[in-house]
Design a protein around this motif. Structure first.
Motif, short mmCIF file in Angstrom:
data_model
loop_
_atom_site.label_atom_id
_atom_site.label_comp_id
_atom_site.label_asym_id
_atom_site.label_seq_id
_atom_site.Cartn_x
_atom_site.Cartn_y
_atom_site.Cartn_z
N LEU A 833 58.83 78.52 88.51
CA LEU A 833 59.86 78.25 87.50
C LEU A 833 59.61 79.06 86.24
O LEU A 833 60.56 79.56 85.60
N TRP A 834 58.38 79.15 85.81
CA TRP A 834 58.09 79.92 84.60
C TRP A 834 58.45 81.38 84.78
O TRP A 834 58.97 82.03 83.89
N GLU A 835 58.16 81.92 85.96
CA GLU A 835 58.50 83.32 86.24
C GLU A 835 60.00 83.53 86.21
O GLU A 835 60.51 84.52 85.69
N ALA A 836 60.74 82.54 86.76
CA ALA A 836 62.21 82.66 86.75
C ALA A 836 62.76 82.58 85.35
O ALA A 836 63.71 83.29 85.00
N ALA A 837 62.18 81.74 84.49
CA ALA A 837 62.66 81.65 83.11
C ALA A 837 62.37 82.93 82.35
O ALA A 837 63.16 83.36 81.49
N ALA A 838 61.23 83.53 82.60
CA ALA A 838 60.89 84.77 81.90
C ALA A 838 61.80 85.91 82.33
O ALA A 838 62.08 86.83 81.55
N ALA A 839 62.28 85.87 83.56
CA ALA A 839 63.11 86.96 84.08
C ALA A 839 64.58 86.65 83.87
O ALA A 839 65.35 86.61 84.82
N GLN A 840 65.01 86.35 82.61
CA GLN A 840 66.43 86.06 82.31
C GLN A 840 67.23 87.36 82.37
O GLN A 840 66.81 88.40 81.84
N MET A 841 68.43 87.28 82.97
CA MET A 841 69.28 88.47 83.14
C MET A 841 70.23 88.57 81.97
O MET A 841 70.86 87.58 81.59
N ARG A 842 70.37 89.79 81.37
CA ARG A 842 71.24 90.04 80.23
C ARG A 842 72.18 91.18 80.55
O ARG A 842 71.77 92.20 81.10
#
Length: 1618
Positions: A833-842
């Motif tokens: 989950l932490w990895e997914a939060a860090a990899a936010q798409m912009r």
């Protein structure tokens, strides 16, 4: 006058000349006086006696008095001194108004000579009135820029006096700014005007107070004052000014609606409208205008919608202050919103499962939940939880996502539905929370049959019920759901008395409501047994049964039946005998009745409804015994008729009646009186046979009853023994197997054999019912028992379910990992989950791109192939209702879902960001996405209003600044608003001011002074430009209006208006319209017209329209009251400048007044012998009109003996022309007509009633020479007989007539003892009651005398005739009544032919004429049609031949009636005996043959039949009972034979031998005894073979047999308990 008419033409001229000379001499001889006004009452005016040349004491003698037309007498005569004095105070102004001379004219009348002398008195004015103004205070408004020399007209004063005593001069108090100028009018009045001498300055003095004084020329001088207040009107030369250039305030977002947030304040040194400041918003966003409200008067800013920190953190607005003339100022307001915890967390359920099977394993995902809070910081931090007692748990995912999973296996039998409450709470103070409810339904299987709430039901139904009536409602419950719980109802197949059950009842398969298909009779059905089946709709379906016992209730539907006395078959009435010596309480007879109903409906009561001799007999209420209530007397009739009513106690009660005839027989005449009702005695042999039959029926019935009682005793003993045997069999559980016999060996049926006996006192009938056998439960055949699926299917289902439960237990055990392993899994999950939060798409995308434009590649960022997006359930999850983006599953790209408007989405924010999440449903993974929407120049600058209107006074100084409306550009950055531009103009320029926040504010600057006369309107164009490429602009139209200053007063078109109108002008007519114009404009040029009211005017005749200047008549004009009217009119503009004019209305005379009569002297009566020339009346004629309209001529009708003689000053005398004759005409109604000379001419009539006095020269006279009158005999004493009337042509006492009777005698007594007369009215009264048989005719003389002097009289004769009345009833001479009180008997031979004369009734009447005419008729006969009576002769003859069936004695009632009004009658009763002589009658009585009574023969037949029926029933009952006993013995022998082969059967196949000792048999008798019924019935119900044993040979299913055995044992216990 007639002689004068015959003169030649020259003679007429001479007469006219002489008449003119006399009139001139009379005018020249008019007496004139003068007197000042307001003198005291009685003041001396002049000496009338001296001027008339008579002595003062002669005034009263000669009838000297004042004659005038008016109602008010201003002067009076002093009879002692002969002087003329004032009658009261005289007000000259009230009498003559403004006339120069005030003259009062009247005449002096010498009544003895009928001469008139004219008098004229002048009222001299004195200075008794002060000059007055119409108003006490005048307010004048003048602008401070009013030019010097301006004239302001002032109100004029009014003085009611005339000459030097009237108004003479005006004077104004000293003031440096104003002076007084008095203008002399063309008609004489003075008009004061106030002139401005120097300029006004409002800052120096805002108001000036002046006093205008008006003085007259009297001695002493009188004056009146007027207060003048001049108000200096301000000019608008100062704009408003705010106390602060910028206002700041911070408010929490939860501030209540309507809270005062801030007060802006701007002041203006001007006053009035110029100093009144109003506030408004300037160039604000529409959202700000929706949230805030600015009070235009106080400057308060309140919130009219809730504030929301999450929507706007800061509100910026601009407030504009404007005075009344249009000058403005602006200030900026900044409102900062503080965040509070006012938003509860929002939960969104992304995915949810609503139904879960019972065998669902743990760990299955139920729902995916997202939690969001709009607040910030701690107020937006949320936590999520569920109750701890549920078999579920929450697992947190990324970005506030949670998933709901099962924690253990579900069981629908424990809980069929879960309502899970998920609570999300924030960390604010106080904390807010929200709840969402997830309903999970545990699916069901059909494992529960329908069940009834009770084991059996009982209900009642009244007899005679309507068909289709609802009887009862049964409801079964099924704990299953849906189709498994849907229940249908049905009735078990059965028969009732041979008919199927379905023909009696029906049941609603859905509701369970039971309906009756027939109407039940309590006498036929007492109770009914039904079985109801409830079956569900599951697969397989389950069912259950319940018994329903229906009890029929008795209704009162049978009326009582009277058994004794019975009505004879020949239609006659039975006779009961009572001796005359019977004492009170003697039993005469007894009424016996029964009722087929039962209970209270069969209770009977007896009442005596009617009796020919009330009080002689009484009836027992409960026994029906008829007894004598008192001893019989001689006066009692020999034949008594009684009507007895029998009534039950039902609701409603029913009844029956019987008529009893009681004969009192002690002598032969009594026997003859009741000859028609004699009955011959019955045969003694028949009575003996009847007695034997009754005894036989009683003996057989008693034997049968004794047999039944013995049988019942035996059955009761057997039942008692069976109960003892059952109690002992309960202790056989521990006995060895050898003490049991095989179950299959018991083949006997349980049988119920019952007898029901119902005995009641209210019936003589009985019935015995043998019901049919009912085989309820049949044996199960061997073929049906071989169907294994029926037994194996439930067993397989049960085994499958048992296998499923252990498997679930193993699965849950396998999922229980060690605790350390769980911790490792959780750590790995949090790392992912932490990895997914860090990899936010912009991403970023410009606004207004087309739908479907590519934003970014989602599949690439997720590391997935495009085709895997659909497989893994990838979709967009967002909180908002509007989806701005979507996924292209074919390419894996993120695209726009529609056109995006950045301004609508993010308003004026610098950056516009859209956040949402990507969900992978297979792993329930969440990824955050942020898209920035960039701005493009798609909005041009726009002004809040397309056209702006500014108002500036022409006195505004150059350099004055006016704030303008700012433009607004929805774009941001370089695409926003950049500059303003104004089109070239000579008077105005543009200045742009930059605010502290960077905004630009345009201002309009006045460069050169304005002149409204040069140019009243200026048009400007303001442009706003942005910095985009290409540049876009917006425009605003500015219209500058130059305000006018009030420097011109109104001016009338004419200095004076004149108009002439006739006095008959209708009310509401427009007379004239005055017009005044003002060179100013707007309010300064609005002219209003006002009418000045002069002092002393009581009523307004004209109305002035304030807006149009029209003068309208509101009251009628009268030339005679006022010949002209002066109206002073003011014209005033809006600020207060005014001018005046005068309107003179001249009233033209029209002929609208008819001549008026004033009667000076008149007489009402004239004697008959008055000579010609006698004066009747003196009157005056006057017309209020003038000129030809006032010329009057008077006339009389030509056929009257009177004429008119004209005197001076329109006075006339009415005199006689010849002697009068009262006998020809007793009175004259004289009409005097006065006609004026107008066109059209008007006339008036005066009516004078003249009576001619009478002398007594006529005696009273009767209209007829003699009179005849009729008086009925038997008249009342004092009755009016007749009225005589005499007439006298004289009047008053000469015509008053009195009446009297001449002295005379009638059969000795004087006539006055018989008749009297009213002396005043002439009405004759009878003093005695006359009898036609004594007096037939009377002769009287009536005298009429008047009251004259001497009196005159006359006589008339009156003949009185007495009329006969019907006052004597007919008297019957034959047949005469015997002296001993008995009834005479007439004989009629049996061989008499029709028309045979039996007897004749002879009667007479003492009256005469029609009253003595007699007629005969037959009123009543015991045998109608046998005899007839002659109408006029009274002969009684036979109407037909006598027959054998005719009774020996006939009774006739003959009525004799006269023809009077009303008719009188008498009756006689004739008794006719059918025999040749009296001895024959007695011989017929002894030779009567005793006839055989048909009732007795019928009774004998019934008794024979009854004996035979009772004997047959008894014999059949004994035979049937023996047959049943033999049949039972035969079955018992078969059972013993079968039991011998059971030696090798195991013990488990046996039951206790002692438990099967006898058949379970119920033999019961039901006896119903009531005190009010004679009926009884005996019922033998049908045997009921209820429970059947199943043999071992027919079925080998042990489980099924064991279950059936248990059911059988349970049912046996239930039966024994019942």
């Amino acid at each position: 006058m007639a002689v004068g008419r015959k003169l030649p033409g020259c003679g007429r001229l001479v007469l006219l000349c002489l008449l003119g000379g006399l009139l001139l001499e009379a005018w020249a001889g008019k007496t004139r006086y003068s007197v000042p006004e307001e003198t005291d009452k009685g003041s001396l005016v002049g000496n009338i006696a001296k001027d008339l040349g008579i002595q003062p004491q002669e005034l009263a003698e000669r009838g000297v008095r004042i004659v005038s037309r008016g109602k008010t007498q201003f002067f009076a005569l002093n009879p002692r001194s002969g002087t003329l004095v004032t009658a009261g105070r005289i007000d000259r102004e009230e009498l003559c108004a403004q006339s120069a001379r005030c003259l009062v004219n009247f005449n002096i009348l010498l009544k003895d000579q009928m001469k008139l002398f004219p008098v004229e008195v002048e009222i001299i004015d004195i200075n008794d009135n002060t000059p007055q103004f119409q108003i006490e205070e005048l307010e004048v408004k003048m602008n401070e820029i009013t030019t010097v020399g301006t004239r302001i007209p002032l109100p004029s004063g009014q003085d009611l006096d005339v000459g030097m005593n009237s108004l003479q001069s005006y004077q104004l108090s000293i003031n440096p700014h104003f002076s007084l100028d008095v203008q002399q009018g063309a008609d004489g009045p003075q008009n004061p005007e106030m002139v401005l001498q120097s300029l006004l300055d409002r800052e120096e003095a805002t108001a000036h107070h002046l006093i205008l004084t008006a003085s007259d020329g009297g001695d002493p001088v009188r004056s009146g004052t007027l207060q003048i207040r001049v108000l200096v009107v301000d000019a608008n030369d100062n704009p408003p000014s705010f106390t602060q250039a910028q206002y700041h305030i911070s408010v929490p977002e939860n501030v209540p609606l309507g809270t005062r947030l801030l007060v802006v304040n701007a002041t203006d040194p001007d006053e009035g409208a110029n100093g009144k400041v109003t506030y408004s918003f300037h160039n604000i966003d529409h959202r700000v205008a929706q949230v805030f409200q600015l009070d235009s008067d106080t400057g308060e800013i309140v919130n009219k919608e809730p504030l929301d920190f999450e929507e706007y953190e800061t509100y910026s607005m601009e407030v504009q202050a404007q005075d009344g003339a249009g000058l403005m100022a602006r200030a900026k307001v900044l409102i900062k919103v503080l965040d509070v915890n006012d938003n509860v967390p929002e939960m969104t359920v992304t995915s949810v499962t609503t139904a879960v099977p019972e065998n669902f394993p743990p760990g299955i995902i139920i729902a995916l939940i997202n939690v969001y809070d709009q607040d910030s910081r701690d107020n937006g931090h949320t936590t999520c939880s569920i109750p701890g007692n549920l078999p579920f748990k929450l697992e947190k995912l990324v970005d506030n996502y949670y998933r709901l999973v099962t924690e253990r296996t579900l069981d629908r039998e424990l809980t069929s539905e879960y309502n899970i409450t998920v609570t999300a709470a924030d960390s604010g103070t106080p904390a807010l929370s929200t709840e969402t409810h997830i309903s999970i339904l545990v699916t069901d299987i059909n494992d529960n049959p329908p069940t009834f709430s009770r084991e059996s039901y009982s209900t009642y139904i009244p007899e005679n019920n309507p068909r289709g009536a609802s009887i009862f409602s049964l409801t079964a419950q099924d704990p299953d759901s849906n189709e498994n719980a849907r229940i249908t109802y049905s009735l078990a197949e059965d028969t009732i008395q041979g008919a199927p059950l379905s023909s009696y009842f029906s049941i609603n398969s859905d509701t369970g409501v039971l309906y009756a298909l027939r109407s039940f009779d309590f006498e036929q059905f007492r109770d009914l047994q039904l079985w109801v089946t409830a079956r569900d709709s599951g697969d397989p379906s389950l069912s259950s049964n319940v018994s329903l016992n229906l009890l029929v209730l008795d209704q009162n539907d049978n009326a009582p039946e009277i058994l004794y006395p019975t009505l004879p078959t020949d239609g006659s009435t039975g006779v009961e005998l009572a001796p005359r010596s019977a004492e009170p309480g003697y039993l005469v007879t007894k009424v016996v009745a029964v009722d087929r109903d039962s209970g209270q409906n069969a209770w009977l009561s007896y009442h005596l409804l009617k009796a020919s001799e009330p009080g002689l007999f009484a009836v027992g209420v409960h026994t029906g015994e008829v007894r004598t209530a008192r001893a019989l007397q001689d006066r009692d009739a020999l034949k008594q008729s009684l009507v007895v009513a029998v009534q039950d106690h039902g609701q409603p009660p029913l009844s029956a009646t019987v008529t009893l005839t009681v004969a009192v027989a002690d002598s032969i005449p009594d026997v003859l009186a009741d000859l028609g009702s004699i009955k011959t005695p019955s045969d003694s042999d028949d009575s003996g046979l009847t007695l034997y039959l009754v005894v036989a029926v009683a003996v057989v019935s008693c034997v049968f009853l004794a047999f039944v009682i013995v049988l019942m005793a035996l059955r009761l003993r057997r039942w008692h023994m069976s109960r003892l045997l059952q109690d002992r069999s309960r202790g056989l559980v521990d006995l060895p197997a050898s003490h049991f016999v095989g179950v299959d060996g018991v083949r006997a049926f349980l049988q119920t054999y019952s007898h029901e006996v119902s005995l009641t006192e209210d019936s003589r009938k009985s019935h015995l019912i043998f019901p049919q056998l009912n085989y309820m439960d049949t044996l199960i055949s061997h073929d049906s028992c071989e169907k294994k699926d029926f037994l194996s299917t439930p067993q397989s289902l049960l085994e499958d379910k048992k296998e499923m439960i252990p498997q679930q237990g193993e699965m849950s055990a396998g999922e229980r990992l060690p605790r350390c392993r769980k911790l490792v899994v959780r750590a790995l999950l949090w790392a992912a989950l932490w990895e997914a939060a860090a990899a936010q798409m912009r991403y970023s995308v410009p606004e207004e791109v087309d739908k479907g434009a590519i934003v970014g590649n989602i599949a690439k960022h997720l590391g997935l192939e495009p085709q895997a997006l659909a497989e893994r359930g990838v979709r967009i999850v967002s909180r908002g209702k509007t989806q701005f983006f979507s996924l292209d599953l074919n390419s894996g790209s993120l695209i726009t879902a529609d056109r995006i408007d950045r301004e609508e989405l993010c308003a004026q924010r610098a950056r516009c960001l859209v956040n949402f999440n990507i969900l992978l449903e297979d792993t329930l993974s969440i990824y955050s996405v942020e898209v920035e929407v960039t701005d493009v120049n798609d909005n041009a600058p726009r002004f809040g209003v397309e056209e702006l209107e500014l108002k500036i006074s022409e006195t505004t100084t150059p350099g004055f600044r006016i704030p303008l409306k700012s433009a607004h550009d929805a774009d941001v950055g370089e695409n926003g608003l950049q500059k303003y531009q104004l089109n070239p103009n000579d008077h105005f320029s543009l200045n742009v001011r930059s605010g502290a926040d960077g905004d630009r504010y345009p201002e309009l600057v006045l460069q050169r002074a304005l002149d409204r006369e040069e140019e009243a309107l200026h048009h400007l164009l303001l442009l706003a430009f942005d910095g985009g490429d290409p540049v876009q602009s917006g425009t605003s139209q500015i219209r500058v209006t130059v305000l006018d200053v009030n420097d011109n007063a109104p001016v009338f078109t004419e200095p004076e208006y004149r108009v002439s109108v006739p006095e008959n002008m209708p009310i509401g007519t427009r007379v004239l319209a005055v017009t005044a114009t003002d060179a100013d404009e707007g309010f300064n040029a609005q002219v209003a017209y006002f009418q000045e009211k002069k002092p002393g005017e009581n009523a307004e005749i004209f109305e002035l329209k304030s807006t149009s200047g029209e003068i309208v008549i509101i009251q009628s004009l009268d030339y005679e009251d006022t010949k002209f009217h002066e109206i002073d009119i003011e014209a005033q503009d809006g600020p207060g400048l005014l001018t005046r004019t005068k309107v003179i209305v001249t009233v033209l005379d029209v002929n609208d007044n008819a001549p008026e009569f004033y009667m000076t002297s008149a007489t009402s009566s004239v004697p008959e012998d008055s000579p010609p020339g006698a004066m009747i009346a003196l009157f005056n004629v006057h017309d209020r009109d003038s000129g030809q309209n006032a010329f009057i001529e008077c006339s009389l009708p030509e056929d009257l003996p009177f004429k008119l003689e004209r005197s001076v000053d329109n006075y006339y005398r009415l005199v006689t022309t010849k002697p009068l004759d009262r006998e020809q005409i007793s009175s004259y109604n004289i009409t005097v007509t006065a006609k004026d000379g107008g066109r059209p001419a008007l006339s008036t009539e005066a009516h004078l009633l003249l009576q001619v006095a009478d002398i007594n020269d006529n005696p009273p006279a009767f209209p007829q020479a003699s009179y005849s009158a009729y008086i009925p005999e038997n008249n009342l004493r004092g009755t009016s007989i007749f009225t005589v009337m005499a007439y006298d042509p004289d009047s008053e006492d000469n015509a008053h007539v009195t009446y009297s009777l001449a002295e005379d005698t009638i059969q000795g007594p004087p006539v006055t003892s018989y008749v009297s007369i009213n002396s005043d009215t002439g009405v004759l009264y009878a003093l005695r009651s006359f009898d036609y048989e004594q007096f037939r005719e009377l002769q009287l003389w009536v005298t009429a005398k008047d009251s004259g002097d001497p009196p005159l009289s006359s006589n008339v004769s009156l003949n009185l005739l007495v009329l006969d009345q019907n006052d004597n009833a007919p008297e019957i001479l034959y047949p005469a009544f015997p002296t001993d009180g008995s009834t005479g008997v007439e004989l009629a031979p049996c061989s008499a032919e029709p028309g045979y004369l039996v007897t004749k009734v002879v009667a007479v009447d003492r009256d005469s004429g029609q009253n003595a005419w007699l007629s005969y008729r037959l009123l009543k006969a015991s045998e109608p049609g046998l005899f007839a009576v002659g109408v006029h002769t009274g002969e009684v003859r036979t109407a037909r031949a006598l027959q054998d069936r005719d009774v020996l004695k006939q009774s006739l009632v003959v009525a004799v009636q006269d023809h009077g009004q009303p008719p009188l009658s008498a009756t006689v009763t004739l008794t006719v005996a059918v025999a040749d002589s009296i001895p024959d009658v007695l011989a017929d009585l002894g030779s009567l043959e005793p006839s055989h009574d048909s009732d007795a023969s019928d009774l004998t037949l019934y008794l024979v039949v009854a004996v035979a029926v009772v004997s047959c029933i008894f014999l059949a009952f004994v035979i049937m009972l023996m047959t049943l006993r033999v049949h039972r013995w035969h079955k018992f022998r078969l059972l013993q034979t079968a039991s011998r082969g059971l030696d090798g059967v195991p013990g488990t196949h046996f039951v206790g031998v002692d438990g099967v000792r006898a058949f379970l048999q119920t033999y019961s008798h039901e006896v119903s005894l009531t005190a009010d019924s004679h009926k009884s019935h005996l019922i033998f119900p049908q045997p009921n073979y209820a429970d059947t044993l199943i043999s071992q040979d027919s079925c080998e299913k042990k489980d099924y047999l064991s279950g059936s055995q248990s059911l059988l044992e349970g049912k046996g216990e239930a039966i024994s308990q019942s």
